[in-house]
Design an enzyme around this catalytic site. Structure first.
Site, PDB file in Angstrom:
ATOM      1  N   CYS A 177      35.588  40.555  39.986  1.00 50.34           N
ATOM      2  CA  CYS A 177      37.010  40.434  40.749  1.00 50.34           C
ATOM      3  C   CYS A 177      37.558  41.786  40.811  1.00 50.34           C
ATOM      4  O   CYS A 177      38.005  42.376  41.843  1.00 50.34           O
ATOM      5  CB  CYS A 177      38.059  39.609  40.154  1.00 50.34           C
ATOM      6  SG  CYS A 177      37.492  37.863  39.997  1.00 50.34           S
ATOM      7  N   GLU A 223      41.587  35.457  41.200  1.00 53.65           N
ATOM      8  CA  GLU A 223      41.550  36.553  42.132  1.00 53.65           C
ATOM      9  C   GLU A 223      40.870  36.515  43.621  1.00 53.65           C
ATOM     10  O   GLU A 223      41.380  36.667  44.521  1.00 53.65           O
ATOM     11  CB  GLU A 223      41.062  37.856  41.486  1.00 53.65           C
ATOM     12  CG  GLU A 223      41.711  38.196  40.090  1.00 53.65           C
ATOM     13  CD  GLU A 223      41.205  37.422  38.854  1.00 53.65           C
ATOM     14  OE1 GLU A 223      41.023  38.247  37.948  1.00 53.65           O
ATOM     15  OE2 GLU A 223      40.523  36.462  39.088  1.00 53.65           O
ATOM     16  N   HIS A 251      37.174  32.472  41.311  1.00 61.86           N
ATOM     17  CA  HIS A 251      37.905  32.790  40.201  1.00 61.86           C
ATOM     18  C   HIS A 251      39.349  32.812  40.898  1.00 61.86           C
ATOM     19  O   HIS A 251      39.437  33.200  42.485  1.00 61.86           O
ATOM     20  CB  HIS A 251      37.517  34.571  39.791  1.00 61.86           C
ATOM     21  CG  HIS A 251      36.496  34.391  38.700  1.00 61.86           C
ATOM     22  ND1 HIS A 251      36.053  35.535  38.190  1.00 61.86           N
ATOM     23  CD2 HIS A 251      35.571  33.593  38.589  1.00 61.86           C
ATOM     24  CE1 HIS A 251      35.077  35.362  37.250  1.00 61.86           C
ATOM     25  NE2 HIS A 251      34.586  33.960  37.500  1.00 61.86           N
ATOM     26  N   CYS A 306      37.904  40.228  35.956  1.00 64.62           N
ATOM     27  CA  CYS A 306      36.446  40.678  35.334  1.00 64.62           C
ATOM     28  C   CYS A 306      35.849  41.632  36.419  1.00 64.62           C
ATOM     29  O   CYS A 306      36.467  42.188  37.483  1.00 64.62           O
ATOM     30  CB  CYS A 306      35.654  39.521  35.528  1.00 64.62           C
ATOM     31  SG  CYS A 306      35.267  38.848  37.242  1.00 64.62           S
TER      32      CYS A 306
END
Length: 152
Positions: free
Chosen positions: A87, A56, A54, A84
Site C-alpha cells: 500500500c 488503502e 486492502h 503495508c
C-alpha cells in the site's frame, strides 16, 4: 490534534467498522482533497478473495474514479492502521502528499514498523506522514476483532 484530522480519521474508522461487521480485518481509509472526502474504502480481502484488496487500495481506486485521474496530487490519506509495503508503494504511485494513520502495524507496516518507504530519498515523490490519531479507539476495535476471531 487538529479537529479536521480527528474528523477524517473518524470517517476512516467508520469504514473500518464496516469491515469489522463483514468479518474482514477492520482497517478503513478515506482520501481527502481540498478538505473534502473524495475516496473511501475498507479491507475486502475475504469478500473479494484478493490479497490486494486492502483499505488503502480500495480508497485510492475510489478517489481515482472520482477525480478521473490516477494522480492524486494534493490529497491526504487517513487510514486506521499503518500501510503495508504494498500500500505504501501504491500511495507513492498515486502521488498522495500526506498519510495519517492511527496505529502501527508491527507485522507488515511499510512506513515505520518493517520498512520506511516514505523516508527513502531516491524516489520521485515524497510522502509526509503522521500517526497516533484515535489510537485508543482503533486499538480497541482491532483487539475486539481478533478476540472474536479466536473464539470462533
Amino acid at each position: 490534534m487538529d479537529n479536521n484530522h480527528i474528523y477524517f480519521m473518524q470517517q476512516a474508522l467508520l469504514q473500518a467498522k464496516i469491515a469489522y461487521d463483514l468479518e474482514e480485518v477492520p482497517v478503513g481509509a478515506v482520501i481527502v482533497q481540498d478538505n473534502k472526502i473524495i475516496g473511501a474504502g475498507f479491507n475486502k480481502k475475504e469478500q473479494l478473495k484478493s490479497p490486494i484488496s486492502h483499505a488503502e487500495i480500495e480508497a485510492i481506486n475510489s478517489a481515482c474514479k472520482y477525480t478521473g485521474d490516477w494522480r492524486l496530487n494534493g490529497a491526504s490519506l487517513y487510514v486506521t492502521a499503518e500501510p503495508c509495503i504494498m500500500c505504501a508503494g501504491a500511495i507513492l504511485h498515486a502521488r498522495i502528499d500526506k498519510v495519517y494513520f492511527g496505529i502501527k502495524e508491527p507485522k507488515f507496516g511499510g512506513v515505520i514498523s518493517k520498512d520506511n518507504i516514505f523516508d527513502k530519498n531516491d524516489l520521485n515523490h515524497k510522502v509526509a506522514y503522521e500517526y497516533g490519531i484515535l489510537e485508543e479507539e482503533i486499538t480497541l476495535l482491532m483487539k475486539s476483532f481478533f478476540k472474536k476471531l479466536r473464539e470462533k
